[in-house]
Write a protein that holds these residues in place. Structure first.
Motif, PDB file in Angstrom:
ATOM      1  N   HIS A   2     -36.134 -20.286  94.745  1.00  0.00           N
ATOM      2  CA  HIS A   2     -36.724 -18.971  94.985  1.00  0.00           C
ATOM      3  C   HIS A   2     -37.055 -18.262  93.668  1.00  0.00           C
ATOM      4  O   HIS A   2     -38.111 -17.662  93.516  1.00  0.00           O
ATOM      5  CB  HIS A   2     -35.780 -18.091  95.815  1.00  0.00           C
ATOM      6  N   ASN A   3     -36.126 -18.385  92.697  1.00  0.00           N
ATOM      7  CA  ASN A   3     -36.344 -17.706  91.421  1.00  0.00           C
ATOM      8  C   ASN A   3     -37.520 -18.302  90.656  1.00  0.00           C
ATOM      9  O   ASN A   3     -38.253 -17.581  89.979  1.00  0.00           O
ATOM     10  CB  ASN A   3     -35.081 -17.778  90.559  1.00  0.00           C
ATOM     11  N   ALA A   6     -40.540 -16.926  92.298  1.00  0.00           N
ATOM     12  CA  ALA A   6     -40.679 -15.491  91.969  1.00  0.00           C
ATOM     13  C   ALA A   6     -41.249 -15.325  90.568  1.00  0.00           C
ATOM     14  O   ALA A   6     -42.183 -14.536  90.351  1.00  0.00           O
ATOM     15  CB  ALA A   6     -39.318 -14.804  92.078  1.00  0.00           C
ATOM     16  N   ASN A   7     -40.724 -16.094  89.624  1.00  0.00           N
ATOM     17  CA  ASN A   7     -41.224 -15.933  88.259  1.00  0.00           C
ATOM     18  C   ASN A   7     -42.615 -16.536  88.079  1.00  0.00           C
ATOM     19  O   ASN A   7     -43.407 -16.030  87.280  1.00  0.00           O
ATOM     20  CB  ASN A   7     -40.259 -16.525  87.231  1.00  0.00           C
ATOM     21  N   LEU A  92     -35.449 -12.783  81.037  1.00  0.00           N
ATOM     22  CA  LEU A  92     -34.222 -13.511  80.687  1.00  0.00           C
ATOM     23  C   LEU A  92     -32.967 -12.782  81.157  1.00  0.00           C
ATOM     24  O   LEU A  92     -31.898 -13.388  81.281  1.00  0.00           O
ATOM     25  CB  LEU A  92     -34.151 -13.739  79.169  1.00  0.00           C
ATOM     26  N   ILE A  96     -32.137 -15.867  86.601  1.00  0.00           N
ATOM     27  CA  ILE A  96     -32.974 -17.066  86.563  1.00  0.00           C
ATOM     28  C   ILE A  96     -32.621 -17.841  85.300  1.00  0.00           C
ATOM     29  O   ILE A  96     -32.444 -17.237  84.225  1.00  0.00           O
ATOM     30  CB  ILE A  96     -34.484 -16.703  86.630  1.00  0.00           C
ATOM     31  N   SER A  97     -32.509 -19.150  85.431  1.00  0.00           N
ATOM     32  CA  SER A  97     -32.133 -19.962  84.272  1.00  0.00           C
ATOM     33  C   SER A  97     -33.319 -20.076  83.306  1.00  0.00           C
ATOM     34  O   SER A  97     -34.473 -19.895  83.701  1.00  0.00           O
ATOM     35  CB  SER A  97     -31.714 -21.365  84.721  1.00  0.00           C
ATOM     36  N   ARG A  98     -33.007 -20.384  82.080  1.00  0.00           N
ATOM     37  CA  ARG A  98     -34.087 -20.508  81.082  1.00  0.00           C
ATOM     38  C   ARG A  98     -35.029 -21.658  81.425  1.00  0.00           C
ATOM     39  O   ARG A  98     -36.214 -21.594  81.143  1.00  0.00           O
ATOM     40  CB  ARG A  98     -33.495 -20.713  79.685  1.00  0.00           C
ATOM     41  N   LYS A 100     -35.990 -22.572  84.362  1.00  0.00           N
ATOM     42  CA  LYS A 100     -36.949 -22.103  85.367  1.00  0.00           C
ATOM     43  C   LYS A 100     -37.968 -21.143  84.742  1.00  0.00           C
ATOM     44  O   LYS A 100     -39.139 -21.147  85.129  1.00  0.00           O
ATOM     45  CB  LYS A 100     -36.213 -21.426  86.528  1.00  0.00           C
TER      46      LYS A 100
ATOM     47  N   THR B  51     -24.961 -11.308  78.494  1.00  0.00           N
ATOM     48  CA  THR B  51     -26.152 -11.462  79.345  1.00  0.00           C
ATOM     49  C   THR B  51     -26.976 -12.716  79.022  1.00  0.00           C
ATOM     50  O   THR B  51     -28.068 -12.880  79.556  1.00  0.00           O
ATOM     51  CB  THR B  51     -27.058 -10.226  79.202  1.00  0.00           C
ATOM     52  N   LEU B  53     -28.503 -13.614  76.261  1.00  0.00           N
ATOM     53  CA  LEU B  53     -29.585 -13.541  75.268  1.00  0.00           C
ATOM     54  C   LEU B  53     -29.186 -14.255  73.978  1.00  0.00           C
ATOM     55  O   LEU B  53     -30.038 -14.695  73.214  1.00  0.00           O
ATOM     56  CB  LEU B  53     -29.945 -12.085  74.964  1.00  0.00           C
ATOM     57  N   PHE B  72     -24.753 -19.161  85.452  1.00  0.00           N
ATOM     58  CA  PHE B  72     -25.520 -18.020  84.944  1.00  0.00           C
ATOM     59  C   PHE B  72     -26.256 -17.253  86.044  1.00  0.00           C
ATOM     60  O   PHE B  72     -26.167 -16.034  86.140  1.00  0.00           O
ATOM     61  CB  PHE B  72     -26.511 -18.505  83.881  1.00  0.00           C
ATOM     62  N   GLU B  73     -26.990 -17.981  86.874  1.00  0.00           N
ATOM     63  CA  GLU B  73     -27.809 -17.305  87.891  1.00  0.00           C
ATOM     64  C   GLU B  73     -26.949 -16.498  88.865  1.00  0.00           C
ATOM     65  O   GLU B  73     -27.265 -15.347  89.178  1.00  0.00           O
ATOM     66  CB  GLU B  73     -28.663 -18.317  88.657  1.00  0.00           C
ATOM     67  N   ARG B  77     -26.750 -12.272  89.043  1.00  0.00           N
ATOM     68  CA  ARG B  77     -27.164 -11.605  90.278  1.00  0.00           C
ATOM     69  C   ARG B  77     -26.394 -10.291  90.467  1.00  0.00           C
ATOM     70  O   ARG B  77     -26.848  -9.379  91.146  1.00  0.00           O
ATOM     71  CB  ARG B  77     -26.905 -12.558  91.458  1.00  0.00           C
ATOM     72  N   ARG B 103     -38.730  -9.080  92.713  1.00  0.00           N
ATOM     73  CA  ARG B 103     -38.983 -10.400  93.323  1.00  0.00           C
ATOM     74  C   ARG B 103     -37.787 -11.342  93.194  1.00  0.00           C
ATOM     75  O   ARG B 103     -37.647 -12.280  93.955  1.00  0.00           O
ATOM     76  CB  ARG B 103     -40.196 -11.067  92.658  1.00  0.00           C
ATOM     77  N   PHE B 104     -36.938 -11.071  92.204  1.00  0.00           N
ATOM     78  CA  PHE B 104     -35.772 -11.948  92.027  1.00  0.00           C
ATOM     79  C   PHE B 104     -34.663 -11.646  93.038  1.00  0.00           C
ATOM     80  O   PHE B 104     -33.669 -12.363  93.090  1.00  0.00           O
ATOM     81  CB  PHE B 104     -35.212 -11.815  90.603  1.00  0.00           C
TER      82      PHE B 104
END
Lengths: 247, 249
Positions: A2-3, A6-7, A92, A96-98, A100, B51, B53, B72-73, B77, B103-104
């Motif tokens: 889904h992510n 979406a992206n 980021l 969502i993973s990098r 994706k 986060t 980064l 991570f995902e 969330r 959208r996420f």
């Protein structure tokens, strides 16, 4: 999944929202019309160009110059440009993973390239209807379409290469200039060392000319495998660099 | 109490030899955790590592029990963030930027974007391109994006940056009401120490990459000689001076 979707939608929306993209797509449709109309006018209304010749001429110009430039500009914008102005943080910091993010950006670029090819092909059909005797829906229709469709493959390989190069830059314009210089160098070097053309992605942008010719299956397969292997290598190397980026 | 954020042994060293060392902290549900420290102490580095980064050299971060490195995902969330300057796409409107973020989170109702725009006072200019926004408006948009997903943990780095006095009070009240009414947890870094004194219940003081004091604000500001509680400002100055003295001794 889904992510990723979406992206992909977000990235496509971002690309389409830019005015220059809209202008580019409009030009892609209306310039061939203008050229065909001009040719028809000069020849006094006689159709001196057949549709298939016109389609191949336009496709040669697009895949040789215009679309590689578009690819390099889009990869520069979506990767180096967004890293430079740090707007890439907006995605980021989402769930969502990098991987994706990396994949969806390239898919969005590929979609825009495919749309560009489709618009150009449709423009040639309109030209055929208006100024080339109207013989659009014959057997050449499929050949014309398949030429435009297969051109997407080497352009997809260029997307992964442009993305890899963009990882070394923090400004979209820097990446674009480097890609253009590299592209020109690749085009020139085959004049000096012709055997190198087998190993350069840029030499395959005109492989639509193979469609419909009596080529051996082996040559087509090896070209496909080369493009696939190059894409995988560029994609993987680009992803490793992208994943290591500290914002 | 439920731990929302657990950090243990977080270490990151940059090429210039600065960074953070062995940072460990826990943030509990409903906390407003104030992260303090002089410029360059490492506050933003910690937030960036939380986060994703930046990457830590070592250490572990869990958000609601989920490992940020391996999950991570799922972990993100539950997180809303505003780190450094708000970064929106300037050629899109404020509303478009938020809709892209939404959208996420397929579970969010469509009205959520309108709701957060209303909270931060940007409804009247939601269709303007972000490039035409003032710094304060961009900051409000960044806050709207941070709370859009109804996160359980909100990480804010200098959230009142660029806001006028009225805006600062509004954002302060918004943070307090979200923590109180919706049990949201906040991790906030700010140099506005008086603002933080009003809203935070728990604080951590970072100095030269290490946490030198942390705990409940009420406990830390308690005067040892039974006098009235000291201010956060004087606590901060005393703690930093004591650390400098210890380093130079």
């Amino acid at each position: 999944m889904h992510n990723l979707t979406a992206n992909f939608i977000n990235e496509t929306q971002k690309l389409v929202a830019k005015k220059r993209m809209l202008v580019f797509l409009l030009l892609l449709f209306f310039l061939p019309l203008a050229v065909a109309a001009l040719v028809s006018m000069i020849s006094g209304g006689n159709s001196i160009l057949s549709l298939s010749v016109f389609q191949n001429l336009l496709l040669g110009f697009l895949t040789g110059i215009v679309l590689p430039l578009q690819v390099f500009q889009l990869t520069g914008d979506l990767f180096a440009g967004e890293l430079g102005d740090k707007s890439i943080k907006t995605v980021l910091l989402r769930p969502i993973s990098r991987f994706k993010v990396f994949a969806s950006k390239q898919l969005a670029i590929l979609l825009l390239v495919a749309i560009s090819l489709l618009i150009a092909w449709l423009a040639t059909l309109v030209c055929g209807l208006l100024w080339m005797g109207g013989a659009v829906f014959g057997s050449g229709l499929w050949a014309g379409f398949s030429s435009y469709a297969v051109s997407l493959l080497p352009l997809a390989a260029l997307v992964t290469l442009g993305t890899l190069i963009a990882q070394f830059f923090r400004s979209g314009s820097g990446a674009l200039v480097f890609c253009i210089l590299l592209f020109i160098a690749c085009k020139l070097v085959v004049f000096i060392i012709p055997s190198l053309s087998t190993y350069l992605i840029t030499s395959y942008t005109d492989w639509y000319t193979w469609v419909g010719t009596a080529l051996t299956a082996g040559k087509t397969t090896s070209a496909c495998l080369f493009l696939l292997a190059s894409s995988i290598i560029s994609f993987t190397a680009g992803y490793v660099l992208f994943d290591r980026k500290e914002i | 109490m439920e731990k929302v954020l657990e950090i243990s042994g977080l270490t990151k060293r940059y090429r210039n030899n600065r960074g953070i060392q062995q940072v460990s902290m826990d943030v509990y549900k409903g906390d407003i955790y104030g992260f303090f420290g002089p410029n360059g102490a490492g506050k933003t580095t910690v937030m960036k590592i939380i986060t994703g980064l930046c990457r830590a050299d070592q250490g572990e971060i869990r958000i609601l029990g989920l490992d940020v490195c391996t999950q991570f995902e799922q972990a993100m969330r539950n997180v809303g963030t505003l780190i450094e300057l708000p970064d929106a796409f300037e050629y899109l409107s404020g509303e478009q930027n938020l809709r892209m973020a939404a959208r996420f989170y397929p579970e969010l109702p469509k009205s959520r974007v309108e709701e957060v725009l209303d909270w931060v006072g940007l409804t009247h200019c939601k269709r303007e391109k972000v490039g035409h926004y003032s710094l304060g408006m961009k900051q409000r948009l960044g806050l709207a994006a941070a709370i859009l997903s109804k996160p359980k943990l909100v990480i804010l780095d200098e959230p009142t940056n660029g806001l006028d006095f009225e805006g600062m009070v509004e954002i302060r009240d918004l943070i307090v009401s979200l923590a109180r009414d919706q049990q949201l947890t906040f991790l906030i870094a700010s140099h506005l120490i008086r603002e933080m004194e009003v809203i935070c219940n728990r604080i951590g003081l970072l100095y030269e990459g290490k946490i030198i004091r942390q705990g409940l604000m009420s406990d830390l500001l308690q005067n040892t000689d039974a006098g009235p509680p000291q201010s956060l400002e004087s606590f901060f100055l005393q703690a930093v001076q004591a650390e400098r003295g210890a380093l130079h001794a």
